[in-house]
Design a protein around this motif. Structure first.
Motif, PDB file in Angstrom:
ATOM      1  N   HIS A  58       0.814  -1.224   0.000  1.00  0.00           N
ATOM      2  CA  HIS A  58       0.000   0.000   0.000  1.00  0.00           C
ATOM      3  C   HIS A  58       0.841   1.265   0.000  1.00  0.00           C
ATOM      4  O   HIS A  58       0.304   2.356   0.226  1.00  0.00           O
ATOM      5  CB  HIS A  58      -0.924  -0.002   1.226  1.00  0.00           C
ATOM      6  N   TYR A  59       2.145   1.151  -0.263  1.00  0.00           N
ATOM      7  CA  TYR A  59       3.026   2.314  -0.263  1.00  0.00           C
ATOM      8  C   TYR A  59       2.491   3.396  -1.201  1.00  0.00           C
ATOM      9  O   TYR A  59       2.137   3.127  -2.347  1.00  0.00           O
ATOM     10  CB  TYR A  59       4.442   1.912  -0.693  1.00  0.00           C
ATOM     11  N   GLY A  60       2.408   4.601  -0.678  1.00  0.00           N
ATOM     12  CA  GLY A  60       1.931   5.728  -1.466  1.00  0.00           C
ATOM     13  C   GLY A  60       0.431   5.904  -1.458  1.00  0.00           C
ATOM     14  O   GLY A  60      -0.081   6.889  -1.981  1.00  0.00           O
ATOM     15  N   ASP A  61      -0.293   4.987  -0.875  1.00  0.00           N
ATOM     16  CA  ASP A  61      -1.754   5.091  -0.797  1.00  0.00           C
ATOM     17  C   ASP A  61      -2.119   5.580   0.602  1.00  0.00           C
ATOM     18  O   ASP A  61      -2.211   4.787   1.540  1.00  0.00           O
ATOM     19  CB  ASP A  61      -2.393   3.732  -1.074  1.00  0.00           C
ATOM     20  N   ASP A  62      -2.278   6.872   0.736  1.00  0.00           N
ATOM     21  CA  ASP A  62      -2.555   7.471   2.044  1.00  0.00           C
ATOM     22  C   ASP A  62      -3.941   7.129   2.577  1.00  0.00           C
ATOM     23  O   ASP A  62      -4.243   7.399   3.733  1.00  0.00           O
ATOM     24  CB  ASP A  62      -2.410   8.995   1.975  1.00  0.00           C
ATOM     25  N   ARG A  63      -4.761   6.518   1.760  1.00  0.00           N
ATOM     26  CA  ARG A  63      -6.123   6.188   2.195  1.00  0.00           C
ATOM     27  C   ARG A  63      -6.171   4.932   3.055  1.00  0.00           C
ATOM     28  O   ARG A  63      -7.167   4.673   3.705  1.00  0.00           O
ATOM     29  CB  ARG A  63      -7.030   5.985   0.980  1.00  0.00           C
ATOM     30  N   VAL A  64      -5.097   4.145   3.051  1.00  0.00           N
ATOM     31  CA  VAL A  64      -5.098   2.878   3.777  1.00  0.00           C
ATOM     32  C   VAL A  64      -4.246   2.983   5.029  1.00  0.00           C
ATOM     33  O   VAL A  64      -3.052   3.242   4.958  1.00  0.00           O
ATOM     34  CB  VAL A  64      -4.585   1.719   2.891  1.00  0.00           C
ATOM     35  N   ASP A  65      -4.878   2.795   6.167  1.00  0.00           N
ATOM     36  CA  ASP A  65      -4.175   2.703   7.452  1.00  0.00           C
ATOM     37  C   ASP A  65      -3.922   1.219   7.676  1.00  0.00           C
ATOM     38  O   ASP A  65      -4.802   0.487   8.134  1.00  0.00           O
ATOM     39  CB  ASP A  65      -5.035   3.290   8.564  1.00  0.00           C
ATOM     40  N   VAL A  66      -2.722   0.771   7.316  1.00  0.00           N
ATOM     41  CA  VAL A  66      -2.414  -0.659   7.316  1.00  0.00           C
ATOM     42  C   VAL A  66      -2.607  -1.297   8.692  1.00  0.00           C
ATOM     43  O   VAL A  66      -3.276  -2.322   8.800  1.00  0.00           O
ATOM     44  CB  VAL A  66      -1.003  -0.922   6.735  1.00  0.00           C
ATOM     45  N   PRO A  67      -2.064  -0.731   9.788  1.00  0.00           N
ATOM     46  CA  PRO A  67      -2.285  -1.371  11.090  1.00  0.00           C
ATOM     47  C   PRO A  67      -3.765  -1.432  11.488  1.00  0.00           C
ATOM     48  O   PRO A  67      -4.211  -2.422  12.059  1.00  0.00           O
ATOM     49  CB  PRO A  67      -1.496  -0.497  12.064  1.00  0.00           C
ATOM     50  N   ALA A  68      -4.520  -0.389  11.157  1.00  0.00           N
ATOM     51  CA  ALA A  68      -5.941  -0.402  11.517  1.00  0.00           C
ATOM     52  C   ALA A  68      -6.715  -1.426  10.692  1.00  0.00           C
ATOM     53  O   ALA A  68      -7.622  -2.079  11.204  1.00  0.00           O
ATOM     54  CB  ALA A  68      -6.545   0.987  11.318  1.00  0.00           C
ATOM     55  N   ARG A  69      -6.338  -1.583   9.451  1.00  0.00           N
ATOM     56  CA  ARG A  69      -7.071  -2.485   8.561  1.00  0.00           C
ATOM     57  C   ARG A  69      -6.643  -3.941   8.717  1.00  0.00           C
ATOM     58  O   ARG A  69      -7.477  -4.850   8.685  1.00  0.00           O
ATOM     59  CB  ARG A  69      -6.856  -2.046   7.117  1.00  0.00           C
ATOM     60  N   TYR A  70      -5.334  -4.176   8.891  1.00  0.00           N
ATOM     61  CA  TYR A  70      -4.810  -5.539   8.894  1.00  0.00           C
ATOM     62  C   TYR A  70      -4.173  -5.950  10.211  1.00  0.00           C
ATOM     63  O   TYR A  70      -3.695  -7.073  10.329  1.00  0.00           O
ATOM     64  CB  TYR A  70      -3.736  -5.691   7.807  1.00  0.00           C
ATOM     65  N   GLY A  71      -4.132  -5.067  11.170  1.00  0.00           N
ATOM     66  CA  GLY A  71      -3.472  -5.370  12.430  1.00  0.00           C
ATOM     67  C   GLY A  71      -4.168  -6.470  13.217  1.00  0.00           C
ATOM     68  O   GLY A  71      -5.378  -6.683  13.106  1.00  0.00           O
ATOM     69  N   LEU A  72      -3.384  -7.154  13.997  1.00  0.00           N
ATOM     70  CA  LEU A  72      -3.895  -8.267  14.788  1.00  0.00           C
ATOM     71  C   LEU A  72      -5.030  -7.855  15.730  1.00  0.00           C
ATOM     72  O   LEU A  72      -6.032  -8.565  15.811  1.00  0.00           O
ATOM     73  CB  LEU A  72      -2.738  -8.914  15.545  1.00  0.00           C
ATOM     74  N   PRO A  73      -4.943  -6.710  16.419  1.00  0.00           N
ATOM     75  CA  PRO A  73      -6.072  -6.322  17.286  1.00  0.00           C
ATOM     76  C   PRO A  73      -7.388  -6.153  16.522  1.00  0.00           C
ATOM     77  O   PRO A  73      -8.436  -6.588  16.992  1.00  0.00           O
ATOM     78  CB  PRO A  73      -5.618  -4.995  17.899  1.00  0.00           C
ATOM     79  N   SER A  74      -7.303  -5.562  15.337  1.00  0.00           N
ATOM     80  CA  SER A  74      -8.502  -5.376  14.523  1.00  0.00           C
ATOM     81  C   SER A  74      -9.099  -6.716  14.094  1.00  0.00           C
ATOM     82  O   SER A  74     -10.317  -6.923  14.146  1.00  0.00           O
ATOM     83  CB  SER A  74      -8.147  -4.543  13.290  1.00  0.00           C
ATOM     84  N   LEU A  75      -8.240  -7.626  13.684  1.00  0.00           N
ATOM     85  CA  LEU A  75      -8.711  -8.948  13.265  1.00  0.00           C
ATOM     86  C   LEU A  75      -9.282  -9.731  14.446  1.00  0.00           C
ATOM     87  O   LEU A  75     -10.295 -10.414  14.315  1.00  0.00           O
ATOM     88  CB  LEU A  75      -7.571  -9.740  12.628  1.00  0.00           C
ATOM     89  N   ARG A  76      -8.619  -9.615  15.584  1.00  0.00           N
ATOM     90  CA  ARG A  76      -9.105 -10.330  16.776  1.00  0.00           C
ATOM     91  C   ARG A  76     -10.491  -9.853  17.195  1.00  0.00           C
ATOM     92  O   ARG A  76     -11.314 -10.656  17.616  1.00  0.00           O
ATOM     93  CB  ARG A  76      -8.131 -10.147  17.933  1.00  0.00           C
ATOM     94  N   ARG A  77     -10.751  -8.562  17.079  1.00  0.00           N
ATOM     95  CA  ARG A  77     -12.073  -8.047  17.450  1.00  0.00           C
ATOM     96  C   ARG A  77     -13.163  -8.697  16.604  1.00  0.00           C
ATOM     97  O   ARG A  77     -14.243  -9.012  17.096  1.00  0.00           O
ATOM     98  CB  ARG A  77     -12.120  -6.535  17.326  1.00  0.00           C
ATOM     99  N   VAL A  78     -12.874  -8.915  15.335  1.00  0.00           N
ATOM    100  CA  VAL A  78     -13.860  -9.519  14.431  1.00  0.00           C
ATOM    101  C   VAL A  78     -13.972 -11.023  14.672  1.00  0.00           C
ATOM    102  O   VAL A  78     -15.062 -11.561  14.804  1.00  0.00           O
ATOM    103  CB  VAL A  78     -13.488  -9.237  12.956  1.00  0.00           C
TER     104      VAL A  78
END
Length: 86
Positions: A58-78
């Motif tokens: 996602h380099y150069g794509d400022d629209r994607v917050d990688v840790p928020a979208r793919y981070g372990l805490p986010s995935l665990r919540r789901v």
């Protein structure tokens, strides 16, 4: 160590569900390492191997917050819902 409530295959499925491009999906080998099952191992694999790959993708794509979208805490919540406590 990974807690009994940790569903690693489900975390992997949820991660890949969030990756739109098939060519960039994460293979299971990252989660098959014995070190992933040591104390804090899953977090270490996520932080040092999986997230850097997705940051590069996602380099150069400022629209994607990688840790928020793919981070372990986010995935665990789901995946784990109420079974997961931060």
């Amino acid at each position: 160590m990974i807690s009994p409530s940790e569903d690693v295959p489900a975390l992997h499925r949820e991660l890949n569900r969030r990756i739109k491009e098939n060519d960039f999906k994460i293979g299971p080998s990252y989660l098959m390492r014995p070190s992933a099952y040591a104390e804090d191992g899953l977090e270490r694999v996520w932080k040092t191997a999986i997230l850097p790959l997705l940051e590069e993708h996602h380099y150069g794509d400022d629209r994607v917050d990688v840790p928020a979208r793919y981070g372990l805490p986010s995935l665990r919540r789901v995946v784990l819902g109420d079974a997961w406590t931060a």
